[in-house]
Design an enzyme around this catalytic site. Sequence first.
Site, mmCIF file in Angstrom:
data_model
loop_
_atom_site.group_PDB
_atom_site.id
_atom_site.type_symbol
_atom_site.label_atom_id
_atom_site.label_comp_id
_atom_site.label_asym_id
_atom_site.label_seq_id
_atom_site.Cartn_x
_atom_site.Cartn_y
_atom_site.Cartn_z
ATOM 1 C CE1 TYR A 18 16.906 14.410 12.885
ATOM 2 C CE2 TYR A 18 16.248 12.744 14.229
ATOM 3 C CZ TYR A 18 16.148 13.970 13.914
ATOM 4 O OH TYR A 18 15.476 14.714 14.876
ATOM 5 C CG HIS A 22 19.297 13.345 17.541
ATOM 6 N ND1 HIS A 22 19.032 13.601 16.189
ATOM 7 C CD2 HIS A 22 18.349 14.470 17.852
ATOM 8 C CE1 HIS A 22 18.350 14.922 15.861
ATOM 9 N NE2 HIS A 22 18.170 15.299 16.932
ATOM 10 C CE1 TYR A 41 11.909 16.882 22.092
ATOM 11 C CE2 TYR A 41 13.832 17.933 22.260
ATOM 12 C CZ TYR A 41 12.966 17.535 21.539
ATOM 13 O OH TYR A 41 12.822 17.729 20.016
ATOM 14 C CD1 TRP A 76 19.170 21.019 16.839
ATOM 15 C CD2 TRP A 76 21.199 20.246 17.150
ATOM 16 N NE1 TRP A 76 18.996 19.732 16.944
ATOM 17 C CE2 TRP A 76 20.095 19.161 17.080
ATOM 18 C CE3 TRP A 76 22.564 20.030 17.244
ATOM 19 C CZ2 TRP A 76 20.798 17.751 17.316
ATOM 20 C CZ3 TRP A 76 22.932 18.673 17.595
ATOM 21 C CH2 TRP A 76 22.011 17.691 17.521
#
Length: 112
Positions: A18, A22, A41, A76
């Site tokens: 993960y 990213h 964000y 996504w």
Amino acid sequence: MQRVCFLLKVRADRVAEYRARHAEVWPDMLRALSDSGWHNYSLFLREDGTLVGYLETEDFEAAREAMGRTGVNARWQASMAPFFDPPGGRGDGAGPAPDEAMVPLAEIFHLA
């Protein structure tokens, strides 16, 4: 400006992957987020899979809806769903997509 914080749970056995995903978010996904009103964000991830998200936007529901209308978001979310434990994703075929599981936490204090 609305500040939004949410929690999700990444599967502990998928934390490293993960993080790697990213580190290379698709450029069209980044553009879609910005164009849809997602600003400042950030995602924070503990080794146990606890994921904390934070963003600023004028209207969170409108920003989510705008992202929901993009094709890149659907791709996504489908690629990220297996990383999440229910109810945060469809890794086992149950629960909402990760972006649908973002339930804002109540802000109880802010020092500006």
